[in-house]
Write an enzyme that holds these catalytic residues in place. Structure first.
Site, PDB file in Angstrom:
ATOM      1  N   LYS A 163       4.448   0.814   9.643  1.00 18.30           N
ATOM      2  CA  LYS A 163       4.640   2.056   8.889  1.00 18.30           C
ATOM      3  C   LYS A 163       4.169   3.256   9.696  1.00 18.30           C
ATOM      4  O   LYS A 163       4.734   4.334   9.593  1.00 18.30           O
ATOM      5  CB  LYS A 163       3.875   1.980   7.568  1.00 18.30           C
ATOM      6  N   ARG A 195       4.851 -12.834   9.689  1.00 16.70           N
ATOM      7  CA  ARG A 195       5.577 -11.621   9.329  1.00 16.70           C
ATOM      8  C   ARG A 195       6.917 -11.571  10.048  1.00 16.70           C
ATOM      9  O   ARG A 195       7.104 -12.205  11.086  1.00 16.70           O
ATOM     10  CB  ARG A 195       4.756 -10.381   9.646  1.00 16.70           C
ATOM     11  N   GLU A 209       0.870  -1.170   0.000  1.00 18.19           N
ATOM     12  CA  GLU A 209       0.000   0.000   0.000  1.00 18.19           C
ATOM     13  C   GLU A 209       0.915   1.231   0.000  1.00 18.19           C
ATOM     14  O   GLU A 209       1.782   1.348   0.874  1.00 18.19           O
ATOM     15  CB  GLU A 209      -0.883  -0.010   1.255  1.00 18.19           C
TER      16      GLU A 209
HETATM   17  P1  ATP Z   1       2.628  -2.125   8.072  1.00 21.76           P
HETATM   18  O1  ATP Z   1       2.047  -3.055   9.094  1.00 21.76           O
HETATM   19  O2  ATP Z   1       4.055  -1.799   8.263  1.00 21.76           O
HETATM   20  O3  ATP Z   1       1.805  -0.913   7.802  1.00 21.76           O
HETATM   21  P2  ATP Z   1       1.390  -3.420   5.880  1.00 21.76           P
HETATM   22  O4  ATP Z   1       1.134  -4.861   6.053  1.00 21.76           O
HETATM   23  O5  ATP Z   1       0.238  -2.532   6.042  1.00 21.76           O
HETATM   24  O6  ATP Z   1       2.627  -3.003   6.751  1.00 21.76           O
HETATM   25  P3  ATP Z   1       1.564  -3.389   3.061  1.00 21.76           P
HETATM   26  O7  ATP Z   1       2.074  -2.282   2.234  1.00 21.76           O
HETATM   27  O8  ATP Z   1       0.111  -3.674   3.009  1.00 21.76           O
HETATM   28  O9  ATP Z   1       2.053  -3.098   4.506  1.00 21.76           O
HETATM   29  O10 ATP Z   1       2.391  -4.716   2.808  1.00 21.76           O
HETATM   30  C1  ATP Z   1       2.688  -5.229   1.529  1.00 21.76           C
HETATM   31  C2  ATP Z   1       3.017  -6.685   1.653  1.00 21.76           C
HETATM   32  O11 ATP Z   1       4.118  -6.869   2.529  1.00 21.76           O
HETATM   33  C3  ATP Z   1       1.859  -7.460   2.227  1.00 21.76           C
HETATM   34  O12 ATP Z   1       1.691  -8.641   1.489  1.00 21.76           O
HETATM   35  C4  ATP Z   1       2.271  -7.749   3.632  1.00 21.76           C
HETATM   36  O13 ATP Z   1       1.720  -8.950   4.092  1.00 21.76           O
HETATM   37  C5  ATP Z   1       3.793  -7.798   3.531  1.00 21.76           C
HETATM   38  N1  ATP Z   1       4.408  -7.409   4.789  1.00 21.76           N
HETATM   39  C6  ATP Z   1       4.202  -6.274   5.490  1.00 21.76           C
HETATM   40  N2  ATP Z   1       4.907  -6.267   6.638  1.00 21.76           N
HETATM   41  C7  ATP Z   1       5.594  -7.437   6.671  1.00 21.76           C
HETATM   42  C8  ATP Z   1       6.514  -8.048   7.591  1.00 21.76           C
HETATM   43  N3  ATP Z   1       6.856  -7.455   8.735  1.00 21.76           N
HETATM   44  N4  ATP Z   1       7.010  -9.265   7.286  1.00 21.76           N
HETATM   45  C9  ATP Z   1       6.682  -9.873   6.139  1.00 21.76           C
HETATM   46  N5  ATP Z   1       5.840  -9.369   5.233  1.00 21.76           N
HETATM   47  C10 ATP Z   1       5.290  -8.170   5.480  1.00 21.76           C
HETATM   48 MG    MG Z   2      -1.460  -3.797   4.711  1.00 19.82          MG
END
Ligand code: ATP
Ligand code: MG
Length: 601
Positions: free
Chosen positions: A315, A305, A41
């Protein structure tokens, strides 16, 4: 007789439950091609957790002859921005360069799957085009996928659900909706007729209603055991401009509705995400099944994760550090962002070695930061050029060495790499050594320089400290030493053993540099443990800036080269460096000082 063994053509790939599933699907020939996606995102910069996801999704594409699409998962206009779209592309390109760039699924600029189909084009995905056809015009011709490009199609799918009696427009307030869902209670609007629902949904799209006044909900099960199945929201009204679609839309699909359909539209086979989405999976399947879409359908798979010690990964929290100026920006070298890690001097190979081999499991846990640090040290040890540099200088005068005399001494560039060759470093009467390599009152087992003691200067002579010169205030001014002039390489006493060897630079020849000594950003392994304010455990010593004296060859340091300042740490040139002003970042120390400190206490 000896058995003949053959080296495998590609290094062994990790094995885990997701790869096992993909391998079984390949064996059963269920899909014509394995197709994954990485769907960030664009509401922040990518972090090292995303690196794990990138390495998994692109790794699978690599190992199974597939493709991995880069898709901006941009269904929430409020928090998203083109700055993030750009940084995400740069970070992904950097991380997969030379490893999986031929697996990167992109689309022709400005096109959507619909317009591509209309033109009957086949080169929809970048991997379908050969490098020679596009040369270096890749970024002019191709761009990532955007979930927002599918808003028309996703809207049509929503109307289809309404027509099938599987979705309804609900007028409850957001608070009421929450409460009803929590208590497994039916919305009073649940049994609206198809015509009325269609009419209201179309008027939602036309902008007739205010934000939050109405939503489109799936009609699944009022009191399902899984709360996500209790008539979840599909569309909401949000009169906000979108970074990619502008003012075209005032209703936006929810993540759950948009994600499975985006996967379907792009022909994704394995939609891999983190464990918190496990409870959403029934909804993912329900939407695709309810629309009666042709098989094979994409499926969702979840893994744990990455959580890393001494790091925050959300983020939202990283944005707080940036907004409150607790770091200099998203790419501050202390940040766990891909851009911060890159700026610090870590190579994509090292980050990939960590993120690719970290292991894919179903259980959340904390990864020790030393695992990452090991991967960085291992990589830098192999590639970095050894150089002499003094971070906190004190002057040494060699009293039996003629003023004005200069010798060029030979030094090895990289003992790990013969092809790196040798270089000359100048030696003269006045030198700098590291402040902490001298002790006036030495602790036990101090094998560096002390009054009356001897030490070897690396690549040069053995010296003896004869006199400690201080100013009126008692501050150390210089050390006056004598050298055993036969003790350098090739000399009569070159084999004479002294206990310590220290680094040095010639004072007259040294170049100055600003050196930024970075350390961990937090003092606790779990900064946000039990709801603690993570900002209360920021490490006050995470950055120290010194003016260092470097051997003259470093005048020509280049940003793509990695350096080891001998006996100190690994360093890389920062982009703040300018002609005539060197700025180095400490990527990582040679040894793990934190583990040592923990052992002591
Ligand atoms: P955050 O929790 O930091 O806001 P998010 O999950 O909202 O992260 P996205 O931009 O939606 O961030 O993530 C893109 C991809 O990266 C998704 O498929 C998500 O599952 C994966 N992802 C995000 N954080 C992690 C992590 N700590 N370890 C592994 N994969 C991750
Ligand atoms: Mg997300």
């Amino acid at each position: 007789m000896s058995l003949e063994t053959k080296e495998p053509a590609v290094p062994a790939a990790p094995s885990d439950f997701i790869r096992d599933i993909v391998a079984a699907h390949v064996a059963e020939n269920i899909y014509s091609r394995i197709h994954t996606r990485f769907p960030p995102e664009p509401n922040g910069y990518l972090h090292i957790g995303h690196a794990k996801s990138i390495c998994l999704n692109f790794g699978i594409a690599r190992e199974f002859g597939g493709v991995c699409n880069l898709r901006m998962d941009d269904t929430n206009p409020a928090k998203e921005d083109v700055e993030y779209v750009d940084s995400i592309q740069a970070d992904v390109n950097w991380l997969i360069a030379g490893w999986a760039d031929d697996k990167l699924g992109l689309k022709p600029k400005g096109m959507t799957p619909e317009t591509v189909a209309e033109e009957g084009r086949r080169d929809f995905y970048l991997p379908a085009v050969t490098q020679s056809e596009i040369g270096n015009r890749k970024s002019e011709i191709f761009e990532p996928f955007y979930a927002s490009d599918y808003f028309d199609q996703i809207y049509d799918f929503a109307e289809q659900l309404v027509e099938k009696g599987k979705a309804f427009v609900c007028d409850l307030t957001p608070e009421e909706t929450d409460e009803y869902r929590r208590n497994g209670k039916a919305s009073p609007f649940r049994d609206r007729g198809v015509e009325e629902n269609l009419n209201l949904f179309q008027r939602m799209k036309a902008g007739e209603f205010t934000d939050g006044s109405r939503v489109l909900r799936a009609k699944i099960e009022v009191d399902a055991a899984n709360i996500w199945m209790r008539d979840p929201l599909l569309y909401r009204i949000k009169k906000t401009e979108h970074h990619h679609t502008g003012a075209k839309w005032c209703i936006y699909p929810m993540y759950d509705f948009a994600h499975c359909l985006s996967d379907y539209i792009e022909g994704i086979t394995h939609s891999i995400c983190t464990l918190e989405f496990e409870v959403h999976r029934p909804l993912y399947d329900w939407i695709l099944e309810s629309l009666g879409l042709p098989r094979p359908l994409p499926h969702q798979y979840e893994f744990a994760r990455l959580s890393l010690g001494y790091t925050v990964m959300s983020k939202r929290k990283l944005m707080q550090l940036v907004d409150e100026k607790l770091v200099t920006g998203w790419d501050d070298p202390r940040m766990p962002t891909i851009s911060g890690i890159r700026r610090r001097g870590v190579t994509p190979e090292a980050l990939r070695n960590f993120a690719y081999n970290i292991g894919i499991t179903k259980y959340n846990g904390l990864t020790d930061v030393s695992v990452l640090e090991f991967a960085i040290r291992e990589d830098l040890n192999k590639r970095s050029l050894r150089r002499l540099a003094v971070l906190r200088p004190i002057k040494v005068v060699i009293t039996n060495y003629a003023a004005g005399q200069v010798e060029e001494l030979e030094a090895v560039n990289n003992p790990e790499d013969e092809t790196a060759g040798k270089r000359k470093i100048p030696f003269s009467r006045e030198l700098y050594i590291e402040r902490e390599d001298f002790a006036e009152v030495p602790p036990p087992k101090f094998f560096r320089l002390k009054p009356g003691g001897e030490v070897r200067l690396k690549y040069a002579y053995i010296i003896k400290c004869e006199e400690v010169v201080k100013d009126a205030a008692g501050n150390l001014v210089e050390l006056r030493c004598t050298a055993d002039l036969d003790s350098k390489s090739g000399g009569a006493t070159s084999n004479r053993k002294v206990k310590g060897t220290i680094h040095w630079v010639s004072a007259a020849h040294a170049v100055e540099a600003e050196v930024r000594l970075y350390d961990r950003l937090f003092t606790e392994a779990e900064p946000d443990k039990d709801g603690r304010d993570f900002k209360s455990v920021l490490n006050p010593h995470s950055l120290e800036v010194v003016t260092a004296k470097l051997e003259p060859s470093l005048k020509d340091a280049r940003p793509e080269v990695r350096y080891q300042f001998e006996r100190l740490a690994y360093f890389a040139l920062d982009y703040d460096a300018q002609p005539g002003k060197l700025v180095f970042n400490r990527t990582i120390t040679l040894k793990d000082a934190w583990a040592k400190a923990a052992q002591k206490s």
